[in-house]
Design a protein around this motif. Structure first.
Motif, PDB file in Angstrom:
ATOM      1  N   ILE A 122       0.853  -1.195   0.000  1.00  0.00           N
ATOM      2  CA  ILE A 122       0.000   0.000   0.000  1.00  0.00           C
ATOM      3  C   ILE A 122       0.882   1.236   0.000  1.00  0.00           C
ATOM      4  O   ILE A 122       1.702   1.427   0.900  1.00  0.00           O
TER       5      ILE A 122
ATOM      6  N   LEU B 295      -1.961  -1.534  -3.828  1.00  0.00           N
ATOM      7  CA  LEU B 295      -2.919  -0.439  -3.704  1.00  0.00           C
ATOM      8  C   LEU B 295      -2.171   0.861  -3.939  1.00  0.00           C
ATOM      9  O   LEU B 295      -1.366   1.291  -3.110  1.00  0.00           O
TER      10      LEU B 295
ATOM     11  N   ASN C 144      -2.230   4.215  -3.517  1.00  0.00           N
ATOM     12  CA  ASN C 144      -2.990   5.165  -2.713  1.00  0.00           C
ATOM     13  C   ASN C 144      -2.287   6.518  -2.591  1.00  0.00           C
ATOM     14  O   ASN C 144      -2.935   7.512  -2.277  1.00  0.00           O
TER      15      ASN C 144
ATOM     16  N   VAL D 236      -4.934  -2.127  -7.550  1.00  0.00           N
ATOM     17  CA  VAL D 236      -6.068  -1.265  -7.235  1.00  0.00           C
ATOM     18  C   VAL D 236      -5.575   0.178  -7.186  1.00  0.00           C
ATOM     19  O   VAL D 236      -4.560   0.478  -6.554  1.00  0.00           O
TER      20      VAL D 236
ATOM     21  N   THR E 233     -12.450  -0.904   0.394  1.00  0.00           N
ATOM     22  CA  THR E 233     -11.088  -1.078  -0.101  1.00  0.00           C
ATOM     23  C   THR E 233     -10.507  -2.402   0.359  1.00  0.00           C
ATOM     24  O   THR E 233      -9.865  -3.121  -0.422  1.00  0.00           O
TER      25      THR E 233
ATOM     26  N   LEU F  73      -9.205  -5.347  -2.151  1.00  0.00           N
ATOM     27  CA  LEU F  73      -7.836  -5.858  -2.078  1.00  0.00           C
ATOM     28  C   LEU F  73      -7.801  -7.356  -1.845  1.00  0.00           C
ATOM     29  O   LEU F  73      -6.916  -8.061  -2.348  1.00  0.00           O
TER      30      LEU F  73
END
Length: 273
Positions: free
Chosen positions: A7, A78, A80, A128, A215, A219
């Protein structure tokens, strides 16, 4: 799941909370944070929850950091990390505009390239993108941020099609104006606005819980939708705004209502006539 969940932008906001939740549930998580100072803070937060969480410095704009991250063999990524620059398009300083795209687009895509190739070689993986409702629509004074998120949407869509045959899936999360330590940087004076909250376009008190929960589901592969606009109540509004572009006419020289609303908000009123 054979590998860790990586992440980015996990030093605060959505990224931090999602990393902590997944780690608390026993998943192998690598929390990438932009600066070294955030490493100890996130580790301390993990200890408070009794979670085992690996925290690494990962500035997506740093080529060395990206190369290190490629070696972590993430099974799930992810994306982010992001920044938000507000202001009229004609007024934005060049360096701020470039920074918006270096973080949200170029750094994110370059990091994803190396990880995606490894996922394709293993023929498994999940990517993602933490996008935004601004990746689907745009309002005045959010052009730079919206443009960067529109670019993210394009890359995500292309990747989803390109990686399908390699066993890699792609999805997007599109949060609305949740206050997470990120959006409130863009709207940091919202609590002092001298307006009627009932007249606002958005509810700035939104609880970010739906984004955290959804989320995690995406994931872990529990949610198979490609796009996730949150809160769900915003979906009809966003769809109408996108569809409305087909019948849109040239402006008539009058100030649009959304621009006027921005001027009416105090104390952060833009300069102008």
């Amino acid at each position: 799941m054979t590998g860790p969940i990586l992440i980015t932008g996990a030093g605060s906001g959505f990224g931090k909370e999602v990393a902590l939740r997944l780690a608390s549930a026993g998943h192998e998580v690598i929390a990438g944070v932009e600066i070294i100072a955030q490493v100890s803070a996130v580790r301390a937060a993990a200890r408070e929850r009794g979670a085992e969480l690996r925290v690494e410095k990962l500035d997506v704009t740093d080529p060395g950091d990206r190369e290190n991250a490629w070696s972590w063999e993430a099974e799930v990524l992810l994306n982010n990390a992001g920044v938000s620059e507000g202001g009229a398009t004609a007024d934005l300083p060049e360096e701020r505009l470039r920074r918006q795209f270096e973080v949200n687009v170029f750094g994110t895509v370059l990091l994803t390239q190396g990880i995606a190739r490894r996922m394709a070689a293993r023929r498994s993986g999940r990517i993602v993108f933490m996008s935004s409702v601004a990746g689907l629509t745009v309002d005045p004074f959010t052009g730079a941020y919206a443009a960067s998120k529109h670019a993210v949407e394009a890359f995500a869509d292309a990747l989803d099609q390109e990686l399908a045959e390699f066993g890699v899936t792609v999805a997007t999360i599109n949060p609305g104006p949740f206050l997470t330590g990120f959006n409130d940087t863009m709207f940091e004076t919202w609590k002092e606005w001298r307006d009627n909250p009932a007249d606002r376009l958005f509810d700035y008190e939104y609880d970010p819980e739906p984004v955290h929960r959804r989320t995690v589901q995406v994931l872990l592969g529990e949610d198979r939708r490609y796009r996730h606009l949150l809160p769900a109540e915003m979906e009809p509004q966003a769809r109408a705004q996108v569809d409305g572009q087909w019948d849109r006419q040239l402006n008539d020289g009058r100030r649009p209502a959304l621009v006027q609303k921005a001027y009416d908000i105090a104390p952060g009123t833009p300069v102008g006539p």
